[in-house]
Scaffold this motif. Structure first.
Motif: not given
Lengths: 195, 110, 634
Positions: A2, A4, A13, A15, A159-162, A164, C623-626, C629-630, C633
């Motif tokens: 990730t 960002v 983060d 959390r 999802k992918v990218g989550q 955490v 927060d980190d929903e793609p 997050a995109g 950025a």
């Protein structure tokens, strides 16, 4: 990865920070159980004492729990790399090992109960069942979290990218594991030297 | 939303560490070491280690603890703050409960 | 502002109206949760006050029988539990909730739904405790619940063990929430050393809760299993040691007293500079003294046990540690005095209560140092001298500080001023009634009057009886004073004078935004460049060091950014925290009555509620929903 960095004051983060804060407080929780156990280790009230432990059996279940940390970290690693299929596989494997550990604990408690060690027998018995029982409750919650993670990744909520989310479950799981590292030595192995 | 100027150093530290996570092969290697240490622990049950047994067991426990926390929980790669939180909690627990148990011991010796 | 609620599809089970009963049940807005805390606290404060009035009625003269001993024991136990766990602690939480995000320039706390969870756990915990009155009698083994008495069914302490456990979960969750919020959600430029002192004290209090609550949790589990399931932790007959309970209780219990006093210290540290027109004296010393109090506060627990079975070495060690803790406390008191020194003081009601705090707390602090002296302690133990001491720190200290905060931030919450004339009557009657009630207890305690005794023994003599009569009369004064406060509060909410945005010429950034604040707190998050940011935006310093007003509008953040508020994502309301926490009631009753069916229902309910909570769609996205997050950025 990730890419960002979360936009917070410390670049952390929230959390994860929250989970670490919680885990810090958990040491005080388990510490009190360990102290009660150490204080009461000889207060058997005429009932069974530490000689009742089955070290080979407990060693196997300790080993299973330790190895579940490996599968947990592999699940996280797969998630980071975007491989949700493997992540699910390793998550299930971790939950399975957790259930094996819990099954072992149920078996151990049953055997002890048959041999005359139950919660109301003595301060030693109460403190032993409390310490290992509350640890077992933590493992059970961990298994629930893992199964939740697994099913939510199927429904698309994770999802992918989550990754955490997997990491959070992992932090909790590894914490439960390192508490057992301490319990295994302090509760089982060191007292057993005296027998 | 916002990043704080004053904590830029911490952020940089965070970024520097990111991406150094071990590979799966390295994780397996760590797990093998942990397994070997556990085997050594259990051997105290079968063999006589004498006075060395307790220090050995405690040392092994600490090594296993630090390895799991450092590698599997990523304390070695994450921001130092997380580790500080955890070891503060652990330190509080060890000091407070040791003191409590000592009070019982001191009392018993009177 | 309509633009702040994102127009995503609303899931079922989410109230869409911004007003009405359901909107309060589902609220995740830290300001509304703070208001909920406040009214709940007021209700419990009334109940706790009635209990104390009954106690004082029974003790007004020797050998009275207004209350039976059974009822008396329930009254003093529930009075203690109520005032500690249901009034002072959540009263502080009300302030944390309302003010913390405003003071650090955040739009909400880090975990808004967890914040709602904390409130519901608190409310249900309080209801659970008080339901015991209708289920065979309230706990009667005192708020410390010493074993082995408390493990006996006659003391009814199973409700205590489970009820305090529920309240502990609430405290732990909010402690984590506030720690993360303070560390992670400060406005740009709001470094730790620029935070308002109240925020520092919130942080310290939260850390104390974080490390203290798990300890009492263990003690309560053990107590409850001894009481209900016949475990053997504290049963001397089988080798158990009741002293272990005392250790675990006070390992929590002593940090707990700082948990109750530090928030009030934080409030006073905000009120005094404002009404002295001076910065807080010794800011860094104040912050670190607070942290030192918290740290040392963990190392003095055994001074509550000087008359229990602990040896002379621990007694000496804890006596020294206890005397040490007076040092950081003294630093704070001197710093408040120096804050006022040479200032242009305005004696508003809020300021009067703060000055009252410092003076009354000093008296309570000094009698506290007396307890540190071991032989002295043995003399005073379990007498009314102790009762006098802790009422001077908790009532004269914590409560005076908290009420000061009510008068100070009332305009912030309502946009109206409280009536100053009534406020001053409230203050002077409160101060007089307080000293009349608790001052004589010092003397009657030294003359040997024991605490927790249902009947005032006639053999103690006419002097002690006179002191007790004075105490009981003091409660009458306090009741009148409290009625004045309540009247003033309600009247001012209805028809108080409009306050404007900055009625006190305040120093910290919560006064920079609209009064009362909008849902999203700040249109533009302020960039902080100094301590007392708002003051420095209003005043420059002349060459002689005298503040000179800066022309209005000269130092506002670039208004061109104002368009940004269309993108403000606020946390959605959610019913799940309330639904989830409701399961704690069957769980709690099941544990008290050893009814596994109820325990099972409660556990399944809570797990199901947790899943509902997790899978609830969030309009603002994770927060980190793609996608989110995109967007962040770029």
């Amino acid at each position: 990865m990730t890419a960002v960095a979360p936009s917070t004051s410390m670049g952390l983060d929230s959390r994860k920070l929250g989970m670490w804060t919680f885990l810090a407080s958990e040491f005080l929780f388990f510490g009190a159980f360990v102290s009660a156990y150490l204080l009461y280790i000889d207060e058997t009230n005429g009932g069974p004492g530490i000689e009742i432990f089955d070290i080979p059996f407990t060693s196997v279940s300790s080993f299973v729990l330790l190895m579940s940390s490996l599968t947990m970290v592999l699940a996280h690693n797969s998630h980071v790399r975007g491989d949700l299929r493997r992540m699910r596989l390793w998550t299930l494997a971790t939950a399975g090992q957790g259930m094996v550990f819990l099954g072992g604990q149920v078996y151990e408690f049953t055997v002890f109960y048959r041999e005359g060690l139950d919660l109301t027998q003595s301060p030693f018995a109460s403190s032993f069942f409390f310490l290992t029982g509350f640890h077992g409750a933590h493992v059970a919650i961990g298994v629930l979290l893992l199964l939740g993670l697994y099913s939510l990744s199927l429904t698309g909520k994770v999802k992918v990218g989550q990754d955490v989310k997997t990491e959070m479950v992992g932090l909790y799981w590894h914490f439960v594991d390192i508490i057992w590292v301490i319990i295994f030595t302090v509760v089982y192995l060191i007292p057993e030297l005296r027998v | 939303m916002s990043t704080t100027g004053g904590t830029a150093a911490e952020t940089a530290e965070h970024e520097e560490h990111a991406g150094h996570h071990p590979t799966p092969q390295e994780y397996v290697r760590i797990a093998l070491i942990l397994a070997a240490l556990t085997a050594l622990e259990v051997s105290t049950y079968y063999f006589e280690f004498g006075a060395a047994a307790i220090p050995l067991l405690i040392a092994l426990m600490v090594i296993k603890f630090v390895m799991v926390a450092g590698f599997f929980m990523h304390l070695r790669f994450d921001t130092k703050l997380f580790g500080r939180f955890m070891y503060t909690g652990l330190g509080f627990a060890v000091v407070l409960y040791t003191a409590t148990l000592l009070i019982f011991v001191v009392d018993a010796n009177q | 502002m309509a633009s702040t609620t994102a127009a995503a599809e609303t899931p079922r089970l989410r109230p869409s109206k911004p007003t009405g009963f359901l909107s309060w049940v589902a609220t995740t807005d830290h300001k509304r949760i703070g208001i909920l805390y406040f009214w709940t606290v007021l209700a419990f404060f009334f109940i706790g006050g009635v209990e104390s009035s009954l106690i004082r009625a029974q003790l007004a003269q020797a050998e009275l029988s207004v209350l039976t001993p059974e009822i008396y024991n329930q009254m003093f136990t529930m009075h203690g539990i109520t005032m500690v766990f249901l009034v002072v602690m959540p009263f502080a939480a009300a302030f944390f909730n309302y003010l913390l995000p405003l003071m650090i320039g955040a739009r909400d706390v880090a975990f808004p739904r967890l914040n709602a969870f904390s409130y519901w756990f608190y409310l249900f915990g309080g209801i659970f405790l008080y339901s015991s009155f209708f289920l065979g009698g309230a706990p009667n083994g005192s708020w410390v619940g010493y074993a082995p008495l408390s493990t006996n069914a006659v003391s009814n302490m199973a409700f205590y063990a489970v009820g305090i456990q529920i309240l502990g979960v609430s405290s732990l969750a909010s402690a984590i929430n506030f720690i993360v919020t303070i560390i992670n959600m400060r406005a740009p430029g709001m470094t730790f050393m620029r935070m308002p002192m109240f925020v520092w004290m919130t942080l310290t209090t939260s850390f104390l809760l974080l490390f203290a609550v798990p300890i009492i949790a263990v003690a309560l589990f053990m107590l409850q299993f001894d009481a209900v399931f016949n475990a053997q932790f504290f049963q001397p007959a089988s080798g158990g040691d009741p002293i272990l309970y005392q250790h675990l209780f006070w390992l929590f219990g002593h940090p707990e007293v700082y948990i109750m006093i530090l928030p009030a210290m934080g409030i006073v540290s905000e009120v005094m500079p404002t009404f002295s027109r001076k910065p807080l004296f010794g800011y860094a010393a104040m912050a670190f003294a607070g942290a030192a109090i918290g740290f040392i506060g963990f190392g003095v627990w055994a001074h509550h046990m000087f008359t229990s079975a602990i040896g002379p070495v621990p007694r000496s060690a804890f006596a020294v540690a206890t005397m040490f803790i007076a040092v950081p406390t003294g630093i704070k008191i001197f710093n408040w005095v120096f804050t006022m020194w040479g200032g242009r003081i305005r004696f508003t009601t809020a300021m009067l209560f703060s000055v009252g705090f410092v003076s009354m707390f000093t008296i309570g602090g000094l009698s506290g140092v007396m307890h540190a002296i071991v032989p002295h302690n043995a003399q005073q133990h379990d007498t009314y001298f102790v009762v006098a001491h802790f009422h001077y720190v908790l009532f004269g200290g914590a409560l005076f500080g908290l009420i000061s905060g009510v008068y100070y931030w009332f305009p912030k919450v309502t946009g109206r001023l409280m009536n100053e004339k009534l406020g001053k009557v409230h203050f002077w009657t409160w101060l007089f009634g307080f000293n009349l009630t608790f001052g004589p207890m010092h003397m009657s305690g030294l003359l040997g009057q024991p605490r927790r005794t249902a009947v005032l023994p006639g053999e103690l003599g006419a002097t002690v009886e006179l002191y007790n009569l004075l105490s009981s009369l003091g409660v009458v004064v306090l009741a009148i004073s409290a009625s004045i406060f309540l009247y003033n509060l309600i009247r001012s909410i209805r028809s108080g004078e409009a306050s404007g945005d900055d009625p006190w010429d305040a120093r910290t950034i919560e006064w920079m935004t609209a009064t009362p604040p909008k849902h999203h707190n700040f249109d533009v998050i302020p960039v902080v460049t100094s301590r007392d940011e708002f003051w420095h935006r209003k005043y420059a310093e002349s060459e002689e060091g005298i503040p000179v007003a800066v022309p209005v509008g000269a130092s506002v953040d670039e208004e061109s950014d104002a368009g940004h508020d269309e993108h403000i994502h606020m946390p959605d309301p959610s019913l799940w925290p309330a639904i989830h926490t409701l399961g704690v009631l069957p769980l709690g009753y099941g544990l008290v009555y050893a009814n596994w069916l109820l325990v099972g229902i409660g556990a399944v309910w809570m797990v199901a509620g947790m899943f509902g909570w997790i899978i609830e769609p969030l309009a603002e996205g994770d927060d980190d929903e793609p996608a989110v997050a995109g967007a962040a950025a770029h």
